[in-house]
Design a protein around this motif. Structure first.
Motif, PDB file in Angstrom:
ATOM      1  N   GLU A 972       0.851  -1.202   0.000  1.00  0.00           N
ATOM      2  CA  GLU A 972       0.000   0.000   0.000  1.00  0.00           C
ATOM      3  C   GLU A 972       0.884   1.249   0.000  1.00  0.00           C
ATOM      4  O   GLU A 972       0.614   2.202  -0.734  1.00  0.00           O
ATOM      5  CB  GLU A 972      -0.900  -0.024   1.242  1.00  0.00           C
ATOM      6  CG  GLU A 972      -1.912   1.129   1.248  1.00  0.00           C
ATOM      7  CD  GLU A 972      -2.837   1.057   2.457  1.00  0.00           C
ATOM      8  OE1 GLU A 972      -3.740   1.893   2.544  1.00  0.00           O
ATOM      9  OE2 GLU A 972      -2.640   0.167   3.337  1.00  0.00           O
ATOM     10  N   GLN A 973       1.924   1.201   0.833  1.00  0.00           N
ATOM     11  CA  GLN A 973       2.858   2.344   0.847  1.00  0.00           C
ATOM     12  C   GLN A 973       3.532   2.501  -0.506  1.00  0.00           C
ATOM     13  O   GLN A 973       3.742   3.623  -1.000  1.00  0.00           O
ATOM     14  CB  GLN A 973       3.910   2.151   1.952  1.00  0.00           C
ATOM     15  CG  GLN A 973       3.335   2.176   3.362  1.00  0.00           C
ATOM     16  CD  GLN A 973       4.368   1.783   4.417  1.00  0.00           C
ATOM     17  OE1 GLN A 973       5.450   1.297   4.069  1.00  0.00           O
ATOM     18  NE2 GLN A 973       3.991   1.954   5.702  1.00  0.00           N
ATOM     19  N   LEU A 974       3.833   1.343  -1.128  1.00  0.00           N
ATOM     20  CA  LEU A 974       4.479   1.386  -2.439  1.00  0.00           C
ATOM     21  C   LEU A 974       3.556   2.021  -3.465  1.00  0.00           C
ATOM     22  O   LEU A 974       3.981   2.856  -4.286  1.00  0.00           O
ATOM     23  CB  LEU A 974       4.861  -0.039  -2.869  1.00  0.00           C
ATOM     24  CG  LEU A 974       5.482  -0.188  -4.269  1.00  0.00           C
ATOM     25  CD1 LEU A 974       6.789   0.606  -4.357  1.00  0.00           C
ATOM     26  CD2 LEU A 974       5.723  -1.658  -4.595  1.00  0.00           C
ATOM     27  N   ASP A 975       2.304   1.669  -3.438  1.00  0.00           N
ATOM     28  CA  ASP A 975       1.349   2.203  -4.412  1.00  0.00           C
ATOM     29  C   ASP A 975       1.190   3.707  -4.224  1.00  0.00           C
ATOM     30  O   ASP A 975       1.110   4.469  -5.206  1.00  0.00           O
ATOM     31  CB  ASP A 975      -0.005   1.502  -4.261  1.00  0.00           C
ATOM     32  CG  ASP A 975       0.066   0.018  -4.651  1.00  0.00           C
ATOM     33  OD1 ASP A 975       1.014  -0.316  -5.416  1.00  0.00           O
ATOM     34  OD2 ASP A 975      -0.771  -0.759  -4.150  1.00  0.00           O
ATOM     35  N   ILE A 976       1.170   4.136  -2.978  1.00  0.00           N
ATOM     36  CA  ILE A 976       0.950   5.566  -2.731  1.00  0.00           C
ATOM     37  C   ILE A 976       2.139   6.382  -3.241  1.00  0.00           C
ATOM     38  O   ILE A 976       1.967   7.404  -3.900  1.00  0.00           O
ATOM     39  CB  ILE A 976       0.721   5.813  -1.236  1.00  0.00           C
ATOM     40  CG1 ILE A 976      -0.612   5.137  -0.779  1.00  0.00           C
ATOM     41  CG2 ILE A 976       0.690   7.310  -0.933  1.00  0.00           C
ATOM     42  CD1 ILE A 976      -0.829   5.196   0.718  1.00  0.00           C
ATOM     43  N   VAL A 977       3.387   5.965  -2.856  1.00  0.00           N
ATOM     44  CA  VAL A 977       4.542   6.758  -3.302  1.00  0.00           C
ATOM     45  C   VAL A 977       4.676   6.721  -4.812  1.00  0.00           C
ATOM     46  O   VAL A 977       5.146   7.689  -5.442  1.00  0.00           O
ATOM     47  CB  VAL A 977       5.845   6.250  -2.625  1.00  0.00           C
ATOM     48  CG1 VAL A 977       5.750   6.407  -1.116  1.00  0.00           C
ATOM     49  CG2 VAL A 977       6.133   4.776  -2.968  1.00  0.00           C
ATOM     50  N   LYS A 978       4.245   5.604  -5.390  1.00  0.00           N
ATOM     51  CA  LYS A 978       4.297   5.512  -6.851  1.00  0.00           C
ATOM     52  C   LYS A 978       3.256   6.423  -7.469  1.00  0.00           C
ATOM     53  O   LYS A 978       3.502   7.092  -8.483  1.00  0.00           O
ATOM     54  CB  LYS A 978       4.063   4.055  -7.264  1.00  0.00           C
ATOM     55  CG  LYS A 978       4.282   3.782  -8.739  1.00  0.00           C
ATOM     56  CD  LYS A 978       4.158   2.290  -9.013  1.00  0.00           C
ATOM     57  CE  LYS A 978       4.449   1.994 -10.503  1.00  0.00           C
ATOM     58  NZ  LYS A 978       4.340   0.533 -10.798  1.00  0.00           N
ATOM     59  N   GLU A 979       2.123   6.473  -6.784  1.00  0.00           N
ATOM     60  CA  GLU A 979       1.012   7.317  -7.278  1.00  0.00           C
ATOM     61  C   GLU A 979       1.391   8.794  -7.213  1.00  0.00           C
ATOM     62  O   GLU A 979       1.073   9.571  -8.116  1.00  0.00           O
ATOM     63  CB  GLU A 979      -0.237   7.038  -6.432  1.00  0.00           C
ATOM     64  CG  GLU A 979      -1.432   7.908  -6.830  1.00  0.00           C
ATOM     65  CD  GLU A 979      -2.628   7.683  -5.914  1.00  0.00           C
ATOM     66  OE1 GLU A 979      -3.582   8.471  -6.014  1.00  0.00           O
ATOM     67  OE2 GLU A 979      -2.587   6.751  -5.048  1.00  0.00           O
ATOM     68  N   TYR A 980       2.079   9.191  -6.115  1.00  0.00           N
ATOM     69  CA  TYR A 980       2.399  10.612  -5.945  1.00  0.00           C
ATOM     70  C   TYR A 980       3.647  11.049  -6.752  1.00  0.00           C
ATOM     71  O   TYR A 980       4.007  12.195  -6.745  1.00  0.00           O
ATOM     72  CB  TYR A 980       2.607  10.939  -4.474  1.00  0.00           C
ATOM     73  CG  TYR A 980       1.275  11.127  -3.759  1.00  0.00           C
ATOM     74  CD1 TYR A 980       0.710  12.404  -3.673  1.00  0.00           C
ATOM     75  CD2 TYR A 980       0.600  10.047  -3.197  1.00  0.00           C
ATOM     76  CE1 TYR A 980      -0.500  12.577  -3.008  1.00  0.00           C
ATOM     77  CE2 TYR A 980      -0.608  10.228  -2.544  1.00  0.00           C
ATOM     78  CZ  TYR A 980      -1.150  11.510  -2.437  1.00  0.00           C
ATOM     79  OH  TYR A 980      -2.353  11.684  -1.812  1.00  0.00           O
ATOM     80  N   GLY A 981       4.275  10.087  -7.439  1.00  0.00           N
ATOM     81  CA  GLY A 981       5.342  10.472  -8.378  1.00  0.00           C
ATOM     82  C   GLY A 981       6.743  10.398  -7.839  1.00  0.00           C
ATOM     83  O   GLY A 981       7.650  11.066  -8.396  1.00  0.00           O
ATOM     84  N   CYS A 982       6.957   9.625  -6.793  1.00  0.00           N
ATOM     85  CA  CYS A 982       8.341   9.467  -6.333  1.00  0.00           C
ATOM     86  C   CYS A 982       9.157   8.758  -7.398  1.00  0.00           C
ATOM     87  O   CYS A 982       8.647   7.932  -8.173  1.00  0.00           O
ATOM     88  CB  CYS A 982       8.365   8.667  -5.036  1.00  0.00           C
ATOM     89  SG  CYS A 982       7.756   9.571  -3.606  1.00  0.00           S
TER      90      CYS A 982
END
Length: 1014
Positions: A972-982
């Motif tokens: 879930e953390q991975l999806d979020i940081v990926k979503e926000y453009g890290c």
């Protein structure tokens, strides 16, 4: 009168009784007198009943002449008187006639002796004609008196006496005195003359011949035969001396008496009308021969004595000659010694540096030395032995040698001559060459004069210099009398500084301007034990009453011939104020005026002494929690104001007996004495924390700083000041470590932790030296390809007791012990070497501490690691934290730009957790921002965390920087940081930090996947 007579008689009796030897002699003389008188009275009477031979009186008279004391003569007369009576009794004389004849004989003897005393001086010596005539007169007068008295006694007692009887008495007594007395006296006196040189047999022969001749004379009984003894007596006189002659005369008298008593001469009676009997004629011839021979013997003795005297005179002369020679030799030696002494004296005065001249009683030159001649070289012609000094002075005056005499020559000359004739005190003399001499003169016992010239020119010049230095010295100076401290002289500075005129100073003493007594260099001839070379501090008073503190220096000197003191006074009023201020500042904090560490240590020493006796005390160490934030954000002035307010509040919260001190920075210490119970220290700590939590108005803001406190107590914890301070510091460290804004009491467990930490420090030092640390690596993945693009190097330590230790356990220790730079250099080099074994598109990230970054050699360290490993610079990423930048933005920016110039990538680690300043992102050349795991952890549940993440990503994208999300542990953390453009991601979701051999496999596997996809 009767009493006086009795006393005189008593003294006489005592004297007679004490003279035992004299009484014995008197008795012997009286006994001999009695025997001779008896023989004469009994056997030599003529037809008139008169003894024709009477030598007894001559015997007694000789005794009187030889006796030295009056009472002995009295004894002889008295005893002879009684002996005469006894002899007359035995001669069958009538009692009355007996006594009368005894008185007659006594009168004869006494009268003869007294007449002899009147005519001659004692002692009596039968040696010259004058004395013999005196003796003849005395004997004749005595015999005449005795014969007259005897005639009267006979007429009264026996019958009428005839003229023939008178003449018989007269000639018998006279011949007895003339024959016996001289012989006995001379015989007695001649016993002191040395014996003759004749042999003893010669003496016997002569005396035997004399006896035979006398017997022949008596047997023949003819007048012409009587002179046959003359040759024999002459021989005796010549060969045996005068003493033997006297003995011979006595012997002849004794023979006549003995023969007459024995009836040896035929008829001893002559006609009644004859004046002398035959026996008396014989006696007369004997007397004539004796006198003649006696004179001859005396002449011989005189010649002998004269010869002896002459010999003695010659011996005395020889002795005197020897003595004179010895005296002459001694005088020669003495003269030589005097000459030597004179030469030594001459040499001694020649080497004297002073001029010396010796004059006689008339002030004429006797001697002088070379120096004296040099002094008066202009009058050298007057220096002549016997020359007059007064005349030399006059000549020198004419030659203008004495500048002091100019214009007053006669008065000066009179004064000089007066001093010369009656020397008094020493005086000075100035000569025309500019030299000044001290003249000291004194008279000798013989009236001469010794005069000394001492060159005092240099001394006078020094005196002038000293006088000038004294007068023009900028320091106030005084000359005071030693006894009464009266001010004798002052300089201009003293007049100006004290406000008194010179006249005013002369009327007062030092005690009137000084509050205490001086310590003098010498007191009563004994050096004072207090050193006077150092300054003495006093309070002096000006004329207007103002006081000042002065340092006084004292030196003894002689002022106008009297003992005095030179005093220099230095006004140290302002300096003493400055010294007191400096002493205060040395013991107090300049900012807060609180006691500093030094004063606290002194008070702790005193408190510890009381704690050892059982008194309780506590030491509280206080550290402000948020002071650094205030100082960094609001400036140092705000920080100083905060410290002043805190110090004032702490001071007001304590008793006067307690101490609050500033140790430095934001650290304070509180010393509590007379503590009744440990709980009192706890209550005080709670109150102080409450005070620190109160807001402080600084400018327009209210600031709350808070604070932490560590407490240690004595004597419970320790009675040593340093140890108690250490224990309180441990308690403070524990309070700050637990949670700020609290207090901690020291406990033994804290000491154990410190000891464990100290042990760990040693182990860390040893591990760094031995390269016991190892690197683990956590891969970093690209969110776009989900393939590894590099790894972060993380340091690990396999500890034998702690197991695998993380950097949080040992990095702070390495920083504290100063070995972080060495450790960081090793890590950087090892990471670069390891990265060379990875795929070429991968990079390695290395964390750098603030201490490493601040080191001047950091850039060189990076260059060395790259060069040694051969790793391209773009494959190396240096990670730093925000707090490192905030310490010194300009310095850090400069260092990081140099790193960027090498091609190395720079990443900001833990972004958002420190004291961020967004301006640093524009100043520092960052290429990457690493988002701290604290934000990533809350992404699934916190919209605020997502908003911050979005802001950071947008900011990085705007600045052209990549972003790395740390600590991703869930999909879930991975999806979020990926979503926000890290851009990049790392975390336990992918891999934990792994050893080098494992990370190599992971990176190579990713490289294979990427290659296969291509």
């Amino acid at each position: 009168m009767a009493v006086g007579g009795a006393r005189t008689l008593s003294r006489s009796v005592k004297v007679y009784a004490a003279d035992n030897d004299g009484l014995t002699i008197a008795i012997v003389i009286a006994a001999i007198f009695g025997i001779v008188a008896y023989l004469s009275a009994a056997f030599t009477q003529n037809s008139d009943g008169v003894a024709t031979i009477w030598p007894a009186n001559g015997l007694v008279l000789a005794g009187l002449i030889l006796a030295k004391r009056p009472w002995r003569r009295d004894q002889i007369l008295i005893l002879a008187f009684f002996a005469n009576i006894v002899a007359n009794i035995f001669a069958h004389r009538v009692l009355a006639a007996n006594i009368g004849f005894a008185v007659t004989n006594t009168i004869e003897i006494y009268a003869t002796f007294r007449i002899l005393q009147l005519r001659e001086q004692e002692p009596f010596e039968f040696r010259n004609v004058h004395f013999l005539i005196s003796f003849l007169i005395a004997a004749f007068v005595g015999s005449t008196i005795a014969s007259t008295v005897a005639t009267v006694v006979t007429t009264l007692t026996i019958g009428n006496a005839t003229l023939h009887a008178f003449t018989s008495w007269l000639f018998a007594d006279l011949l007895g005195l003339l024959t016996v007395t001289p012989a006995l006296v001379r015989l007695r006196q001649e016993t002191h003359i040395p014996r003759s040189s004749a042999a003893s047999w010669e003496s016997y022969v002569l005396f035997v011949a004399l006896v035979l001749a006398m017997l022949l004379v008596l047997a023949v009984n003819h007048s012409n035969v009587g002179f046959i003894v003359l040759p024999i007596l002459v021989l005796i006189a010549c060969r045996l001396g005068s003493g033997a002659t006297s003995a011979a005369a006595l012997l002849m008298s004794a023979i006549v008496l003995a023969c007459t008593a024995a009836g040896f001469p035929g008829d001893t009676h002559t006609l009644p009308t004859a004046w002398l009997t035959d026996i008396q004629l014989i006696q007369l011839r004997i007397l004539t021969v004796f006198v003649t021979v006696m004179l001859i013997a005396e002449t011989i003795d005189s010649q002998g004595r004269l010869k002896d005297l002459l010999s003695a005179e010659i011996a005395l002369r020889d002795e005197l000659n020897e003595h004179l020679k010895a005296q002459e030799h001694a005088m020669s030696a003495q003269k030589a010694e005097v000459e030597k002494a004179h030469n030594r004296l001459r040499e001694a005065i020649e080497i004297l540096p002073e001029g010396i001249v010796i004059l006689d009683a008339d002030n004429r030159y006797v001697a002088w030395n070379k120096r004296y001649a040099q002094i008066y070289h202009r009058a050298i012609d007057t220096l002549v032995v016997g020359g007059s000094l007064e005349e030399a002075v006059r000549i020198g005056l004419e030659r203008q040698m004495y500048p002091e005499a100019f214009g007053r020559e006669q008065a000066w000359l009179a004064e000089r001559i007066k001093n010369l004739r009656t020397p008094a005190a020493a005086h000075e003399q100035l000569l025309d060459d500019g030299r000044c001499y001290l003249i000291e003169e004194c008279r000798t016992s013989e009236g001469g004069l010794i005069s000394l010239r001492i060159d005092i020119t240099d001394m006078k010049q020094r005196e002038a210099s000293i006088r000038l230095l004294f007068e023009n010295n900028p320091l106030p100076m005084f000359v005071v009398s030693r006894d009464k401290m009266a001010i004798l002289a002052v300089n201009t500075a003293a007049v100006a500084h004290y406000g008194y005129s010179r006249k005013d100073f002369s009327l007062i003493s030092l005690r009137q301007i000084q509050g205490a007594e001086l310590v003098l260099p010498f007191e009563n001839g004994v050096q004072n034990t207090t050193p006077t070379d150092e300054a003495q501090l006093f309070k002096h008073y000006r004329r207007d009453g103002r006081s000042m503190e002065v340092e006084v220096y004292v030196r003894p000197l002689v002022h106008e011939g009297h003992e005095a003191l030179l005093i220099a006074a230095i006004d140290v009023t302002e300096r003493r104020k400055a010294d007191r201020k400096a002493a205060y500042m040395a013991r107090h904090d300049a900012l807060t005026s609180l006691p500093n560490r030094h004063l606290l240590a002194e008070r702790m020493q005193l408190a510890m002494a009381r704690a050892k006796r059982g008194d309780r005390m506590a030491l509280l160490l206080l550290d402000l929690d948020n002071f650094k934030v205030v100082n960094d954000t609001m400036g140092h002035a705000a920080g100083d104001e905060l410290l002043q307010v805190v110090a004032d509040r702490l001071k007001k919260a304590l008793r006067e007996t307690d101490t609050v001190a500033r140790l430095g920075g934001d650290e304070f210490a509180v010393l509590i004495v007379d503590l009744d119970h440990p709980s009192s220290a706890i209550r005080l700590a709670q109150r102080l924390i409450s005070i620190l939590n109160e807001p402080v108005r600084i400018g327009r803001k209210d600031v709350v700083c808070g604070g932490s406190i560590g407490i240690a107590m004595a004597p419970d914890d320790s009675c040593d000041p340093n140890e108690l301070f250490r224990l309180a510091d441990l308690a403070l460290y524990a309070a700050k470590e637990d949670q700020r804004g609290t207090y901690r009491l020291f406990e033994r467990e804290l000491d154990a932790k410190v000891k464990a930490r100290n042990l760990l420090e040693g182990e860390v030092r040893e591990a760094i030296i031995n390269n016991d640390f190892e690197l683990h690596y956590q891969p970093i993945f690209s969110l776009k390809t989900m393939l590894p693009v590099g790894a972060e190097a993380l340091l690990r330590w396999r500890h034998p007791r702690l197991g695998l230790a993380s950097p949080a356990d040992f990095i702070p220790i390495a920083e504290e012990i100063g070995m972080i730079a060495d450790l960081g250099a090793k890590v950087l080099r090892q990471a670069c070497l390891e990265a060379m074994s990875w795929p070429e598109h991968t990079s390695v990230s290395v964390n750098i501490s603030a201490i490493e970054l601040e080191a001047e050699s950091f850039v060189d360290t990076v260059k060395a690691a790259l060069a040694e490993s051969g790793l391209p610079s773009h494959r190396l990423t240096i990670e730093i934290t925000e707090s490192m930048i905030m310490k010194d933005v300009h310095f850090v920016t400069e260092v990081l730009r140099q790193i960027c110039d090498l091609g190395v990538e720079i990443a900001m680690d833990d972004f958002g957790t420190g004291y961020s300043s967004l301006s640093s992102l524009t100043k520092v050349p960052f290429q990457k921002i690493k988002i701290d795991r604290s934000f990533v952890r809350d992404l699934a549940v916190s919209m605020e965390a997502r908003a911050i993440l979005a802001t950071i990503v947008d900011l990085a994208r705007t600045l052209g920087m990549r972003t790395t999300a740390e600590g991703v542990e869930t999909n879930e953390q991975l999806d979020i940081v990926k979503e926000y453009g890290c851009t990049l991601v790392q975390g336990f979701l992918f891999n934990r930090p792994e050893p080098a051999d494992v990370i190599r496999k992971i990176l190579r596997a990713g490289n294979e996947v990427q290659r296969n996809a291509a």
